[in-house]
Design a protein around this motif. Structure first.
Motif, PDB file in Angstrom:
ATOM      1  N   PRO A   1       0.830  -1.195   0.000  1.00 15.29           N
ATOM      2  CA  PRO A   1       0.000   0.000   0.000  1.00 15.29           C
ATOM      3  C   PRO A   1       0.873   1.256   0.000  1.00 15.29           C
TER       4      PRO A   1
ATOM      5  N   ALA B   1      -0.699   5.603   2.321  1.00 19.38           N
ATOM      6  CA  ALA B   1      -1.442   5.008   3.437  1.00 19.38           C
ATOM      7  C   ALA B   1      -2.618   4.159   2.958  1.00 19.38           C
ATOM      8  N   GLY B   2      -2.480   3.535   1.803  1.00 25.52           N
ATOM      9  CA  GLY B   2      -3.529   2.641   1.342  1.00 25.52           C
ATOM     10  C   GLY B   2      -4.499   3.265   0.363  1.00 25.52           C
TER      11      GLY B   2
ATOM     12  N   THR C   1      -0.907  -1.739  15.951  1.00 27.41           N
ATOM     13  CA  THR C   1      -0.454  -2.397  14.720  1.00 27.41           C
ATOM     14  C   THR C   1      -0.493  -3.916  14.839  1.00 27.41           C
ATOM     15  N   GLU C   2      -0.561  -4.421  16.069  1.00 28.54           N
ATOM     16  CA  GLU C   2      -0.539  -5.866  16.270  1.00 28.54           C
ATOM     17  C   GLU C   2      -1.832  -6.396  16.863  1.00 28.54           C
TER      18      GLU C   2
ATOM     19  N   GLN D   1      -3.406   7.071  17.548  1.00 30.49           N
ATOM     20  CA  GLN D   1      -3.996   7.574  16.302  1.00 30.49           C
ATOM     21  C   GLN D   1      -3.897   6.569  15.149  1.00 30.49           C
TER      22      GLN D   1
ATOM     23  N   GLY E   1      -4.527   6.162  11.102  1.00 33.36           N
ATOM     24  CA  GLY E   1      -4.730   6.933   9.878  1.00 33.36           C
ATOM     25  C   GLY E   1      -3.441   7.274   9.183  1.00 33.36           C
ATOM     26  N   GLN E   2      -3.540   8.142   8.189  1.00 36.14           N
ATOM     27  CA  GLN E   2      -2.390   8.419   7.327  1.00 36.14           C
ATOM     28  C   GLN E   2      -1.223   9.034   8.088  1.00 36.14           C
ATOM     29  N   THR E   3      -1.507   9.862   9.087  1.00 35.02           N
ATOM     30  CA  THR E   3      -0.412  10.412   9.880  1.00 35.02           C
ATOM     31  C   THR E   3      -0.342   9.743  11.259  1.00 35.02           C
ATOM     32  N   GLY E   4      -0.904   8.546  11.326  1.00 35.28           N
ATOM     33  CA  GLY E   4      -0.812   7.782  12.558  1.00 35.28           C
ATOM     34  C   GLY E   4      -0.440   6.362  12.215  1.00 35.28           C
TER      35      GLY E   4
ATOM     36  N   VAL F   1      -1.112   2.554  10.726  1.00 34.60           N
ATOM     37  CA  VAL F   1      -1.898   1.815   9.757  1.00 34.60           C
ATOM     38  C   VAL F   1      -2.133   0.436  10.351  1.00 34.60           C
TER      39      VAL F   1
ATOM     40  N   SER G   1      -8.386  -3.750   7.454  1.00 29.70           N
ATOM     41  CA  SER G   1      -8.999  -4.536   8.536  1.00 29.70           C
ATOM     42  C   SER G   1      -9.916  -5.590   7.907  1.00 29.70           C
TER      43      SER G   1
END
Lengths: 264, 327
Positions: free
Chosen positions: B136, B139-140, B206-207, B255, B257-260, B262, B286
């Motif tokens: 991606p 950010a996808g 993330t996990e 957060q 998102g794109q600045t947090g 993924v 997801s």
């Protein structure tokens, strides 16, 4: 304390990404370009350290001429001078090639610290900073959320969050640190700052100026080849849960998550 | 001729992390497709006894670099050791789990080896002896299919939680070999001086297998308690939208998102999140997405597998009670 900040320009986060007809790049026509948000944290941290210890902040950007705008923004925030590495032959370069060009531009500068963002929000690679450090032979610490320079200005201590813990890393200087959200709140450029920025030195360097061979850069020289860009996979249309009351809807949702989606 | 699939294991406090099993499993699948073997590379202090376990997930050989200076991880020590092992072993593929540590390692190691590298990949295949990878970008908001040219080993990191883990096969065994390497203290410029554990014990977003996320609709930090209760019940982690983080309701580390961050959990429950493009980018991989929002026109419903149009303050506590019936 002389500090270098590496920055890139990226599409604003609001941008809807459209794939270009060649299938290998994106449509850039209507894009609003901004300084990579993570690099902004790097600029701010460099300015704060300069305010404490003195010295100079040099901003280095790479890309087409429009990147000048982001360098001017950093100068307006308070950086002292800028370097733009710009050359048509750079178009389409991969992370390693970009790191080589940046390394050539900064290796002979006098610096104690280098900041850059933890990743660009376009390619999401997070590789150029570490690669520049490797090529310069200096340590790098990624994802800094707190940076402290020792009183003798010989070492730096960086807090970096990893899954479930925060590591405190001590490093000798010079070092390269990548900035993560939470490091600081970047300042806005003031009007006098913007006026002053117009007179601050901003040098342009081509690959030839840096003593580099253009054939090692650009799309053709990529080691990571782009075969195709595609839009994200479509998600199948979902269900809106029926029910007279929130309680009924909650009951139905719980049932579906258990029986249909099997995630509970 | 470069040959063999190498995967780098990740340990913390003497235990392999989940991402290790993900990359060993994927390494097995790629090696089968390429007709090659899998070598797992383990760096750490006293990990040798555990190393053989990786055979059950698909490793044919485990190369162990055992040294007190290799735990906890530091970028310079790991790059120095793995660089030597790769130069001696000449693998065709080098796969690293894309955790914080793995991405940090891969970034510097790729420059050290002078090879191309693809970060945070979600799909792997072997075609004509080459890796073909999906990753991606933005950010996808788009996906790139990439391969390598004149670059060995072909190197990539994998996004956590995406790759499936093989069913452990106790009948499999692997040759465990002590790696030969040298490590010069003078070359180690960084050290870990402190480790502050997150006492909440919550799994990183993330996990996480399940995430309950709250946005502007939460109206204030005090209201996240209802999300915490739901998350605790289902073994999940609480996340937040950028607006909730920028308002100071939740820490930056929450957060999505794109600045947090993924994220790719099995279940993502978005509560009072309208679904700004930057947020959708961060959670669209997801597996099952649930949206709970009062506004039937909220863009989040376009991405959701299950949508509930109602006040989250009514639905979330009711949902928590209902779910108890199934646990």
């Amino acid at each position: 304390m002389n500090i270098i900040v590496l920055l890139k320009q990226v599409p604003d986060t609001e941008t809807q990404i459209k794939i270009a007809p060649d299938g290998k790049s994106i449509v850039t026509d209507d894009i609003k370009w901004i300084m990579n948000p993570y690099d902004e944290f790097g600029v701010e941290e460099a300015l704060r350290i300069k305010e404490k210890f003195g010295g100079e902040v040099t901003v280095v950007g790479l890309g087409p001429k429009r990147v000048t705008e982001s360098i001017r923004t950093a100068l307006a925030m308070g950086a002292d001078k800028g370097i733009l590495i710009t050359d048509d032959a750079l178009e389409g370069s991969d992370s390693l090639a970009v790191a080589k060009a940046i390394t050539a531009a900064v290796k002979d500068l006098d610096y104690d610290l280098i900041f850059t963002g933890q990743r660009g929000i376009d390619d999401d690679m997070g590789v150029v900073g570490a690669s520049v450090a490797e090529l310069l032979g200096i340590p790098n610490i990624s994802l800094g959320i707190k940076v402290e320079i020792s009183e003798d200005q010989k070492t730096v201590t960086v807090n970096r969050p990893v899954e479930g813990q925060t590591l405190v890393i001590e490093s000798s200087l010079p070092a390269l640190i990548t900035a993560q959200k939470g490091l600081n709140e970047p300042r806005y450029a003031s009007l006098p700052g913007i006026m002053k920025a117009k007179r601050k030195p901003l040098e342009e360097k081509s690959l030839a100026d840096l003593g580099l061979d253009a054939s090692e850069f650009g799309t053709e020289a990529r080691k990571v080849k782009i075969l195709e860009l595609t839009p994200p996979p479509e998600r199948a249309a979902g269900k809106i849960i029926e029910g007279e009351t929130p309680q009924e809807k909650a009951a139905e949702l719980a049932r579906l998550l258990h029986e249909e989606a099997k995630v509970l | 001729m470069a040959e063999g699939v190498w995967v780098i294991a990740e340990e913390r406090d003497g235990e392999f992390r989940k991402i290790t099993y993900e990359v060993v499993s994927e390494g097995r699948r790629l090696a089968d497709a390429l007709g090659q073997s899998v070598t797992a590379v383990v760096l750490g202090n006293g990990m040798k006894d555990k190393a053989a376990d990786l055979a059950q997930y698909g490793a044919d050989k485990v190369l162990v670099a055992d040294d007190a200076r290799l735990s906890p991880y530091t970028t310079d020590a790991y790059v120095a050791v793995i660089s030597q092992l790769v130069k001696n072993g000449d693998p065709a593929v080098l796969l690293i789990g894309g955790s914080v540590q793995g991405k940090d390692l891969a970034a510097r190691l790729s420059a050290n080896l002078g090879v191309g590298m693809a970060q945070d990949c979600t799909g792997f295949a072997a075609e004509d002896g080459n890796l073909v990878i999906i990753r991606p970008i933005y950010a996808g908001k788009a996906y790139a299919k990439v391969t390598f040219e004149n670059s060995w080993p072909q190197m990539a990191t994998s996004r956590p939680n995406v790759l499936s883990i093989n069913e452990p096969d106790a009948s499999r065994s692997a040759e465990v070999v002590d790696a030969e390497f040298s490590l010069d203290d003078a070359a180690l410029k960084t050290k870990v001086v402190d480790v502050a554990k997150d006492e909440s014990g919550k799994i990183d977003l993330t996990e996480a297998d399940k995430i309950v996320s709250g946005g502007r609709g939460m109206k204030g930090p005090e209201n996240y308690e209802i999300l915490e209760k739901l998350a605790d019940l289902i073994g999940g982690t609480v996340g937040a939208s950028r607006s909730a983080v920028d308002a100071g309701w939740r820490p930056h580390s929450d957060q999505v998102g794109q600045t947090g961050k993924v994220v790719s959990p099995n279940l993502y429950i978005a509560c009072g999140i309208s679904g700004a493009i930057q947020h959708l980018a961060g959670m669209s991989t997801s597996k099952v997405i649930v949206a709970i929002n009062k506004d039937p026109d909220a863009p989040i419903f376009q991405k959701a597998d299950y949508g509930v149009v109602a006040d989250l303050f009514d639905v979330v506590p009711a949902l928590t009670e209902e779910i108890k019936k199934y646990l």
